[in-house]
Design an enzyme around this catalytic site. Structure first.
Site, PDB file in Angstrom:
ATOM      1  N   GLY A  97       3.535  11.044   8.389  1.00 28.96           N
ATOM      2  CA  GLY A  97       2.352  11.911   8.375  1.00 28.96           C
ATOM      3  C   GLY A  97       2.441  13.070   7.405  1.00 28.96           C
ATOM      4  N   ASP A 114       9.079   9.821  14.614  1.00 29.99           N
ATOM      5  CA  ASP A 114       9.297   8.666  15.492  1.00 29.99           C
ATOM      6  C   ASP A 114       9.004   8.975  16.961  1.00 29.99           C
ATOM      7  OD1 ASP A 114      10.215   7.661  13.142  1.00 29.99           O
ATOM      8  OD2 ASP A 114      12.130   6.965  13.927  1.00 29.99           O
ATOM      9  N   ASP A 122       8.919   2.372   4.460  1.00 25.93           N
ATOM     10  CA  ASP A 122       9.402   3.580   5.126  1.00 25.93           C
ATOM     11  C   ASP A 122      10.087   4.516   4.126  1.00 25.93           C
ATOM     12  OD1 ASP A 122      10.337   5.343   6.997  1.00 25.93           O
ATOM     13  OD2 ASP A 122      11.439   3.861   8.178  1.00 25.93           O
TER      14      ASP A 122
END
Ligand code: GLA
Length: 482
Positions: free
Chosen positions: A283, A304, A242
């Site tokens: 993205g 999210d 992440d």
């Protein structure tokens, strides 16, 4: 400002204050977020200010993270401030520090870009469970064991749900050799992994290419190879990686993101264990075009998700345009499921499951599997809908018709049948007159149809199939020539 996470770790937030009489200005910086102080005052030994995030540049990808002002209140205690983040009810002591301590480390060089070989994993979209949507920072090893037990007890494993994924907040810091360590909530990672494996399931873990994760825990920055080896030694099968903390060091462009992800992709491929690689950078910079080359098996395509119709609807229907980038082993990831978390109706959750399946999205449940209602089970465990998601052909979904708020999507299956989903995004019940001859390849043919939520064949009359679709609901059909 140092706040306890109640698991032996602390998170630091840094402020730069400038006082001018009773006026306080400055910045919030460090970690993943940056902000400007507004409405700042210093009066009678108390401090008040709010922080607002920087305005996002026009044209940046949609992001679901809600940016709003965060209110802080504090009491000056000598040289320290007893500070509270009022929005999140987090209390901590703010102490003077140096600018150096608060400044993120300098960038490390990124590898020259190249195409990594395919690891041959997840030929159909990965299925399983992840801790974040329901438990966030509260997840414990006991919860994870409980989920593994529940997956087996409910029979979800037989339907393909095999990955049990631990998201953020398992980390502590590093030992003297630089090895990543676990915090109090995860006293023995190897034992936990062995337990989940003993149930015939696989285990996922989480980290960041930055020094800190999104929740402010230890990331893999500068320790990629070492961490990949640790994961392999623990028996980890899946890594969600992440971006978060890396944002303060590397600006957001394709080259940087490819470099950051390739670095860990290489480390995983050299770790000696097959590990699914899940990219999470919301993205940005079109990862569907280059994620595969970094060794990626799936990549998040948006910010999210939250357990609300507006969030799921917006994310889900924005995916159709990029659905052709999905192929076996390499999947678009519109984020994890919220089914069963309570914020949506049964019809909305059936839409969630149907849409994600038509998109060939990963089916990663995000609810508490130990206490599911029968309705939640009937949605997550609908075999016929899961078969759509897991179809070997992995063909892209397309739009058949879009009339006011009714969206009709279709996707060809490996067996020659076609899945048609009639989605009602409107606020009232809708009647959909599906013209069967419009289904590509089926003009003039006698058709057989099955409703995948009613679990029965449905009759066709001539060229029309009339379906009543509830508000925010779906009718999902499998159509084949007789
Ligand atoms: C980001 C990710 C989420 C979750 C959290 C954990 O927001 O997009 O899916 O992993 O971080 O902190």
């Amino acid at each position: 400002m140092k706040v306890s996470n109640e698991d032996g770790t602390f998170r630091n937030t840094y402020f730069q204050f400038e006082q001018n009489g009773e006026t306080l200005t400055g910045k919030l910086f460090g970690r993943n977020i940056q902000g400007t102080l507004i409405k700042g005052t210093v009066k009678d030994g108390t401090v008040h200010f709010e922080t607002v995030p920087p305005v996002r540049e026009a044209g940046t990808p949609p992001n679901d993270i809600q940016y709003r002002a965060v209110v802080f209140e504090g009491k000056i205690e000598g040289d320290k401030i007893e500070l509270e983040n009022v929005n999140r009810k987090l209390k901590g002591m703010a102490e003077r520090t140096t600018k150096e301590a608060a400044t993120p480390p300098a960038a490390l060089p990124l590898p020259p870009l190249r195409n990594l070989p395919d690891n041959n994993l997840v030929r159909t979209p990965p299925m399983g469970w992840n801790s974040w949507n329901k438990f966030a920072g509260k997840v414990t090893a006991e919860d994870v064991r409980g989920m593994a037990d529940a997956i087996v007890a409910t029979g979800m494993d037989k339907l393909g749900y095999v990955y049990v994924n631990i998201d953020d907040t398992w980390e502590a810091g590093r030992d003297a050799q630089g090895n990543i360590t676990t915090n109090r909530k995860f006293p023995d990672m190897k034992a936990l992994v062995d337990y989940v494996h003993s149930k015939g399931l696989k285990v996922g873990i989480y980290s960041s290419p930055g020094p800190t994760t999104c929740a402010g825990y230890e990331g893999s920055f500068g320790h990629e190879v070492q961490d990949a080896k640790t994961y392999a030694a623990w028996g980890i099968d899946y890594l969600k990686y992440d971006l978060c903390g890396a944002r303060t060091i590397y600006s957001s462009n394709e080259e940087n993101h490819r470099g950051l992800y390739q670095k860990m992709g290489e480390a995983l491929q050299q770790s000696g264990r097959p590990i699914v690689f899940s990219l999470c950078q919301y993205g940005e910079n079109d990862p569907w075009k280059w994620g595969t080359e970094t060794g990626g098996n799936l990549w998040r395509t948006t910010g999210d998700i939250s357990d609300k119709w507006e969030s799921m609807d917006r994310i889900g229907f924005s995916q159709i345009a990029i659905s052709s980038y999905t192929r076996p082993g390499h999947w678009n990831d519109p984020d994890m499921l919220e089914i069963g978390n309570g914020g949506m109706t049964g019809d909305e959750y059936r839409t969630h499951m149907s849409l994600w399946s038509m998109l060939a999205a990963p089916l990663i449940a995000g609810n508490d599997l130990r206490s599911m209602s029968d309705e939640t089970k009937s949605i997550l465990m609908n075999k016929e809908v899961i078969a759509v998601d897991q179809d070997a052909a992995a063909k892209p979904v397309q739009v058949l018709a879009s009339v006011s708020k009714v969206e009709t999507l279709w996707r060809p299956m490996a067996d020659g049948s076609i899945i048609v989903g009639v989605f009602n995004r409107g606020e009232d019940i809708a009647t959909s007159n599906l013209q069967l001859s419009k289904i590509p390849g089926f003009a003039g043919k006698k058709l057989k149809m099955r409703d995948l939520w009613l679990h029965r064949d449905v009759p066709t009359k001539g060229d029309q199939y009339t379906a009543l679709v509830p508000k925010h609901g779906v009718v999902l059909l499998k159509v084949r020539a007789q």
